[in-house]
Write a protein that holds these residues in place. Structure first.
Motif, PDB file in Angstrom:
ATOM      1  N   TRP A 171     -36.638  31.619 -15.612  1.00 60.32           N
ATOM      2  CA  TRP A 171     -36.338  30.425 -14.862  1.00 60.32           C
ATOM      3  C   TRP A 171     -36.536  30.031 -16.207  1.00 60.32           C
ATOM      4  O   TRP A 171     -35.784  28.762 -16.450  1.00 60.32           O
TER       5      TRP A 171
ATOM      6  N   TRP B  37     -43.386  26.981 -10.614  1.00 56.63           N
ATOM      7  CA  TRP B  37     -43.722  27.540 -11.981  1.00 56.63           C
ATOM      8  C   TRP B  37     -45.267  27.520 -12.327  1.00 56.63           C
ATOM      9  O   TRP B  37     -45.874  28.898 -13.086  1.00 56.63           O
TER      10      TRP B  37
ATOM     11  N   LEU C 210     -33.416  27.113 -16.399  1.00 55.71           N
ATOM     12  CA  LEU C 210     -33.507  25.688 -15.953  1.00 55.71           C
ATOM     13  C   LEU C 210     -33.213  24.775 -17.095  1.00 55.71           C
ATOM     14  O   LEU C 210     -32.246  23.538 -17.060  1.00 55.71           O
TER      15      LEU C 210
ATOM     16  N   CYS D 186     -38.763  24.217  -8.884  1.00 54.39           N
ATOM     17  CA  CYS D 186     -38.909  25.110  -9.696  1.00 54.39           C
ATOM     18  C   CYS D 186     -39.977  24.644 -10.358  1.00 54.39           C
ATOM     19  O   CYS D 186     -41.168  25.669 -11.426  1.00 54.39           O
TER      20      CYS D 186
END
Length: 483
Positions: free
Chosen positions: A32, A233, A36, A229
């Motif tokens: 991630w 997180w 991103l 997202c």
């Protein structure tokens, strides 16, 4: 391999032990953090083809106060096709586009070093998550910013870069607490593949979105995905295995015992003078500078190069531009697996680092030099463009994680500093590329690739000469004299 679990609960669009057998072959945290931010950068790379394509929009170099979105809202009956055909187009020269592309690097530089140091003290989760969230929100507002002029787009991109600087460095603080030394190449390379995979997705889908819905939706869709997202997180990620509520006792003991020799004491000072005199550290810096020079050009200008040299539309340009990044993602993972395999065969750590640095800087340089001579061959050009980012990502198992070897106590701070050198290279290369291709397209692209190869060779020679893998004296566990 270590298993890192998640807790169950006008428009712009890093000491050998036998690890537990029950493991998961990837890290959600790492993937991630790498994918991103890059999505936000690559969004513009594919969208700008339509944004400056005046053949799609005559007489609309600037958006009016009543843009396509406003008209669509006032007239619910207007079709998506009508929205797309009325999406604004801007008269941005190649030089202006180069400045826009490089502006995000200016922002990253401003927060890269301080955020890396602060993440090592206060923890990476909150800082990294905030950076991702801010960057995602700004992506949503990029099309609106373009309506007010290129100056606001540059400001938005700069602030977005500041947020991405927060996100980049925090991940290395996490790796120093989660990744056993003999598994760092594997784990960081798998995480690093997320960046290439994110680029693949947005380039592959971005062209289709632009053609079907209009280029503004590239920013709306991926900005919204980024926000979702970010919520995940904050919910499932933890800074270290000690505080993770779902990790098994066996796995926690394995991680903690493998990292026992590393310092976990608070750091209230950084040995700046010792760092400045450390040639192995400068070797890493030069490696980053060279690596980022060519990588930035590929990330930002690949769709433009394919569109202008191969003469394809935005949909095909997006699909073709995405292929190199799926190759980069695969090579990153394979490189990490091979690096750890070589280490398990008792190959010296520095030998592995230099081997992958050699391959990751030399091979893409050869491909870049060959590109201008095969421009007439569609298939050969695509193959070389696929090989450049694929082979370049072998550096992920080389100098890119070398700071975890020579100074694990300061890994986050030094990764921020290293990336700072890379971003300087990115700023120069983006601006220089825009200038060179504005003079003459054919000779301009040839000069761009020749210069990139020369920079890569400089970084390769410097790293091979001065690179090391032993923990430096100033980074060992002992009281550090304040400056």
């Amino acid at each position: 391999m270590v298993k890192i679990k998640a807790c169950c609960g006008k428009r712009d669009s890093g000491q050998r032990e036998t690890p537990p057998q029950s493991v998961v072959p990837f890290s959600r945290e790492g993937k991630w953090t790498r994918s991103l931010p890059l999505r936000k950068r690559v969004s513009l790379s594919i969208a700008i083809i339509a944004m400056v394509n005046s053949t799609q929009q005559h007489g609309q170099s600037n958006a009016s106060s009543e843009g396509p979105l406003a008209d669509s809202l006032s007239n619910p009956g207007s079709s998506i096709e009508e929205f797309h055909t009325r999406a604004s187009v801007y008269e941005w020269s190649p030089e202006t586009q180069g400045i826009i592309f490089s502006s995000i690097s200016y922002g990253i530089i401003l927060t890269l070093i301080p955020s890396g140091y602060l993440a090592g003290i206060f923890g990476a989760k909150q800082m990294l998550g905030a950076g991702l969230l801010i960057s995602s929100l700004l992506t949503l507002f990029t099309p609106l910013a373009a309506d007010f002029g290129v100056a606001l787009v540059i400001v938005i991109r700069t602030v977005q870069g500041m947020a991405q600087g927060m996100a980049w460095t925090g991940q290395f603080t996490i790796w120093t607490k989660w990744a056993p030394p003999l598994e760092r190449s594997k784990l960081t390379s798998i995480a690093g593949s997320g960046a290439a995979f994110g680029s693949f997705i947005i380039l592959c889908v971005g062209g289709l979105i632009s053609q079907a819905l209009g280029w503004p939706f590239i920013f709306y869709i991926f900005g919204s995905i980024g926000c979702v997202c970010c919520l995940l997180w904050f919910t499932v990620i933890y800074d270290d295995p000690v505080h993770h509520p779902c990790i098994s006792i066996r796995e926690k003991e394995h991680i903690m015992s493998s990292l026992a020799h590393q310092s976990s004491s608070p750091r209230r000072s950084v040995p700046i003078k010792a760092m400045a005199r450390c040639l192995p550290l400068w070797a890493i810096f030069m490696g980053f500078f060279s690596h980022f020079w060519l990588c930035t050009i590929i990330i930002t200008y690949l769709p433009t190069y394919i569109s202008s040299v191969l003469h394809v539309n935005i949909r095909d340009s997006g699909v073709l531009s995405s292929l190199p990044f799926i190759a980069a993602s695969s090579c990153t993972i394979l490189g990490g697996q091979l690096a750890d395999f070589l280490l398990s065969r008792d190959l010296r750590l520095i030998t592995v680092r230099k081997l992958f640095s050699f391959l990751g800087l030399l091979l893409p340089s050869l491909c870049a030099v060959a590109l201008p001579f095969v421009a007439s061959s569609y298939m050969t050009t695509i193959i070389l463009l696929i090989l450049i980012p694929g082979t370049s990502n072998l550096c992920d198992s080389g100098f890119i994680i070398n700071t975890l070897d020579i100074a694990p106590r300061y890994a986050s701070f030094l990764m921020g500093l290293s990336r700072g050198f890379g971003l300087i290279a990115g700023i120069i290369s983006s601006t220089a590329t825009g200038f060179l291709i504005s003079q003459d397209s054919v000779s301009g692209w040839r000069n761009v690739f020749f210069l990139s190869a020369a920079v890569n060779m400089f970084g390769l020679v410097f790293y091979i000469t001065f690179g090391q893998a032993e923990i430096q004296n100033w980074a060992k566990e002992r009281p550090i004299t304040r400056l």
